[in-house]
Design an enzyme around this catalytic site. Sequence first.
Site, PDB file in Angstrom:
ATOM      1  N   CYS A 146       0.824  -1.215   0.000  1.00 35.30           N
ATOM      2  CA  CYS A 146       0.000   0.000   0.000  1.00 35.30           C
ATOM      3  C   CYS A 146       0.850   1.253   0.000  1.00 35.30           C
ATOM      4  O   CYS A 146       0.711   2.116  -0.852  1.00 35.30           O
ATOM      5  CB  CYS A 146      -0.946   0.000   1.193  1.00 35.30           C
ATOM      6  SG  CYS A 146      -2.190  -1.275   1.060  1.00 35.30           S
ATOM      7  N   HIS A 147       1.732   1.369   0.974  1.00 34.43           N
ATOM      8  CA  HIS A 147       2.537   2.586   1.060  1.00 34.43           C
ATOM      9  C   HIS A 147       4.009   2.277   1.266  1.00 34.43           C
ATOM     10  O   HIS A 147       4.771   3.105   1.747  1.00 34.43           O
ATOM     11  CB  HIS A 147       2.013   3.505   2.167  1.00 34.43           C
ATOM     12  CG  HIS A 147       0.559   3.821   1.986  1.00 34.43           C
ATOM     13  ND1 HIS A 147      -0.405   3.296   2.787  1.00 34.43           N
ATOM     14  CD2 HIS A 147      -0.068   4.540   1.040  1.00 34.43           C
ATOM     15  CE1 HIS A 147      -1.588   3.705   2.342  1.00 34.43           C
ATOM     16  NE2 HIS A 147      -1.414   4.456   1.294  1.00 34.43           N
ATOM     17  N   GLY A 148       4.388   1.033   0.933  1.00 27.00           N
ATOM     18  CA  GLY A 148       5.802   0.702   0.866  1.00 27.00           C
ATOM     19  C   GLY A 148       6.537   0.510   2.184  1.00 27.00           C
ATOM     20  O   GLY A 148       7.734   0.757   2.255  1.00 27.00           O
TER      21      GLY A 148
END
Lengths: 191, 427
Positions: A155-157
């Site tokens: 999703c956001h690494g």
Amino acid sequence: MESMASLTEDSATAGEEQGGVRRRDFINVAAASFAGVGAVSVALPLINQMNPSADVLAEASTEIDLAAIQPGQTIKTIFRKQPLFVRHLTPAEIASAEKVSLGDLRDPQSLEDRTKAGKKQWLITMGVCTHLGCVPLGAGEGEVKGEFGGYFCPCHGSSYDTAARIRKGPAPRNLEVPPYEFTSDTAVKVG
Amino acid sequence: MSFPWANEYKPSNPLMRYLDEKLPLPRFVYNAVGAGYPVPRNLNYFWNFGVLAGVALMVQIVTGVVLAMHFAAESTVAFSSVEHIMRDVNAGWFLRYAHANGASMFFIVVYIHIFRGLFYGSYKPPREMVWHLGLVIFLLMMATAFMGYVLPWGQMSFWGAKVITGLFGAIPLVGEPIQTWLLGGFAPDNAALNRFFSLHFLLPFVILGVIILHVWALHIPGSSNPTGVEVKSEQDTVPFHPYYTAKDGVGVAAFFLLFALLVFFGPNFLGEPDNYIPANPLATPANIVPEWYFWPFYAILRAFTVDFLFIPAKLLGVLAMFAAILLLFFLPWLDTSAVRSGHYRPLFRKFFWFGLIPTIAILGYCGGSHATDGIVLVSQFAAAYYFAHFLIILPIISRVETTKPLPTSITEAVLGTAPGATLQPAE
């Protein structure tokens, strides 16, 4: 205003003996307090009904058989309707987790803190990224494990290491270790 | 309320006279949105959008009540009951597409309505209460839309619910108990679906109630207008009916044209394909994105990637996202310029069109994109500008700007100051 003035005048004379407090003041405060207590006692069940119900809580523990999980393998199961990762760490993964100095970590915890004594090859964590709750990759066969070899949240690494500790990306904390205990050498009860 | 020259309700029909004595509801309507409400004569088409928002709400209530007759709020069958609506229910596909796209239309219209207010200074005294009630409606709309999006119980529904309720988990100490309390479990499940359905049905009627307060508060000073100059005489106004009922009629027709275009030719254009996959708690979609109308706020949420002092990045993002909206409540006191309309404020206008509007567009683009490093960096600059615009730029502009001369009256703005420029009866 005129009537108010005459009212206070009357009550001042009437209430002189009781230190300026009228009988009616007492009745007003008592009635309002009683109604207030009543309202709160009704509000409590109305608020409490939103909490998890008995059947949801009844599913709050899960038993897992570890016998079939090979070193290097992770299984994904469900605990409290959320994914749970059960990982059998290889000696290399344990070594790489222990090599990291705690000072470099955002949420400093050693592998020992996150596993049971004498069972540090069994890493049991929630499969819920601590950023916004996505399921990180790395548990399934062939999934990316991220640059620290643990889990990677698409999703956001956020990248987690082999002790499922946050190493890079926006997540604030390590993957949560749920309360669990070994019921035998190859079985655990989570929750 | 209203101006002394407002038309008085004088029913000629005996039945209406009887009704007026017993329950003056027709009089109320006549004074609110009929010939009894005098409105500035110079309103442009941006003043259509309040009525359009009302129309959009009615579309949502009508289609929503009908859809609720076929929908099952139970996590094992919710998804298939939506598919049942799409495939089996007579005209079900139409009702659902109308409801889903109706939400988008509602937000399009409300955003234009808000930007109208921002440009023309509608939030300034004496209309602060109108602005504040409008923001309350906006917050209620966002809550309603979010809960509605969860109901089909697809992948985006589930993960959207998880991410948004997860925001509350960022609150220190009490966050996680609050999240569990909101969901009625440890993750979105049947309990959450049921309560979201209940609230999704309730809130539109709460919105309707606040809209009544919004219009009530508006009718005390009367409508603003593009010059921002207050009404001074009867010359400056025309009755709401027939003048603005007719003008709004044109807007409503255009609204339904665009709406029909979406429903019939691109019903899924604004949607996410992933929501046609049933909810799966064990697999996260590659890119969790909310509906387009939340993108700017989602970008602000994701813009915070480093901790500041003792506040974790996640909490900062959550605070910033809510602050982005709550900030607007303080607008009447941040913008102290005595001139309302952006037409007469050259500096304000430049920052509005070349600062605020592009920034929100960029935030929207970033919020809808996958969060790569570049996108996050751009969102950080845009979010910084967004806050700077309201907290720094606007207060400074209000002090230093040399505004253009205002017309002395609305009528002068319409007819000019030339001699002989007076009202002529229409021919």
